[in-house]
Write a protein that holds these residues in place. Sequence first.
Motif, PDB file in Angstrom:
ATOM      1  N   LEU A  25      13.992  28.571   7.662  1.00 37.51           N
ATOM      2  CA  LEU A  25      15.384  28.987   7.510  1.00 37.51           C
ATOM      3  C   LEU A  25      15.657  29.518   6.106  1.00 37.51           C
ATOM      4  N   LEU A  26      14.929  29.033   5.128  1.00 31.20           N
ATOM      5  CA  LEU A  26      15.042  29.489   3.743  1.00 31.20           C
ATOM      6  C   LEU A  26      13.684  30.022   3.296  1.00 31.20           C
ATOM      7  N   HIS A  27      13.727  31.039   2.454  1.00 30.14           N
ATOM      8  CA  HIS A  27      12.479  31.671   2.007  1.00 30.14           C
ATOM      9  C   HIS A  27      12.511  31.876   0.498  1.00 30.14           C
ATOM     10  N   PRO A  28      12.273  30.822  -0.276  1.00 31.55           N
ATOM     11  CA  PRO A  28      12.285  30.979  -1.736  1.00 31.55           C
ATOM     12  C   PRO A  28      11.026  31.692  -2.231  1.00 31.55           C
ATOM     13  N   ARG A  45      23.384  31.483   2.022  1.00 32.02           N
ATOM     14  CA  ARG A  45      22.519  31.204   3.167  1.00 32.02           C
ATOM     15  C   ARG A  45      22.532  29.715   3.508  1.00 32.02           C
ATOM     16  N   VAL A  46      22.484  28.848   2.509  1.00 35.05           N
ATOM     17  CA  VAL A  46      22.527  27.406   2.748  1.00 35.05           C
ATOM     18  C   VAL A  46      23.875  27.023   3.365  1.00 35.05           C
ATOM     19  N   GLN A  47      24.951  27.641   2.917  1.00 37.05           N
ATOM     20  CA  GLN A  47      26.263  27.372   3.512  1.00 37.05           C
ATOM     21  C   GLN A  47      26.280  27.773   4.984  1.00 37.05           C
ATOM     22  N   GLN A  48      25.658  28.895   5.312  1.00 35.21           N
ATOM     23  CA  GLN A  48      25.562  29.316   6.716  1.00 35.21           C
ATOM     24  C   GLN A  48      24.778  28.286   7.528  1.00 35.21           C
ATOM     25  N   ILE A  49      23.653  27.875   7.009  1.00 36.24           N
ATOM     26  CA  ILE A  49      22.807  26.912   7.715  1.00 36.24           C
ATOM     27  C   ILE A  49      23.568  25.613   7.940  1.00 36.24           C
ATOM     28  N   ARG A  50      24.225  25.123   6.893  1.00 39.30           N
ATOM     29  CA  ARG A  50      24.989  23.871   7.019  1.00 39.30           C
ATOM     30  C   ARG A  50      26.077  24.006   8.076  1.00 39.30           C
ATOM     31  N   GLY A  51      26.799  25.108   8.064  1.00 38.61           N
ATOM     32  CA  GLY A  51      27.869  25.317   9.036  1.00 38.61           C
ATOM     33  C   GLY A  51      27.344  25.343  10.463  1.00 38.61           C
ATOM     34  N   PRO A  72      29.282  33.088   6.222  1.00 37.57           N
ATOM     35  CA  PRO A  72      29.131  31.710   6.687  1.00 37.57           C
ATOM     36  C   PRO A  72      30.037  31.349   7.859  1.00 37.57           C
ATOM     37  N   ASP A  73      31.186  32.003   7.972  1.00 38.57           N
ATOM     38  CA  ASP A  73      32.130  31.624   9.028  1.00 38.57           C
ATOM     39  C   ASP A  73      32.101  32.569  10.225  1.00 38.57           C
ATOM     40  N   GLN A  74      31.133  33.458  10.298  1.00 36.54           N
ATOM     41  CA  GLN A  74      31.085  34.416  11.402  1.00 36.54           C
ATOM     42  C   GLN A  74      29.667  34.592  11.913  1.00 36.54           C
ATOM     43  N   ILE A  75      29.573  34.750  13.231  1.00 40.69           N
ATOM     44  CA  ILE A  75      28.299  35.093  13.849  1.00 40.69           C
ATOM     45  C   ILE A  75      28.449  36.487  14.433  1.00 40.69           C
TER      46      ILE A  75
END
Length: 159
Positions: A25-28, A45-51, A72-75
């Motif tokens: 999900l994350l690619h550092p 990106r982390v906010q999207q994942i958490r949501g 973060p609040d839209q798909i």
Amino acid sequence: MKIGELSRRTGVPTRMLRYYEEQDLLHPERADNGYRSYDTSAVHRVQQIRGLLDSGLTTEIIRRILPFLSRPDQIHLHPECLTPETAALLRDEAERIHQRVECLARNRDAIYAYLAAVQPSEAEAAGAAPAPADDAPAATPRRSDGTSAAPAPAADPPR
């Protein structure tokens, strides 16, 4: 930024950030010394994942739709990117969420019915629905998996 800074900015523990990386999900980026390096977009990106996790989606579903999210609040999953397999996963997930909502509603109603029975004035003040009529079936408390949480009938006392 390093993982500690990303954790501080998002409120997500570093252990969880490593898990997101394991789940693809994350690619550092990796520095020469092996340390993870995140750019500022990782906060978003982390906010999207958490949501998405908080809404009940699995990491498998999130991994499939994350590349198509813009905020973060839209798909915004583009129709041409929605494979039949992903559509089936999303339908199954929507049904699972629907079942959870119905279970929660039954549990809420059972709690209000209980409160109305034991403390009628307080339950009404809290905005609970009026107690069911005497001839109405009593609500059976339910667990989160939808099974009955009613106590087992008491055994007859020894004579």
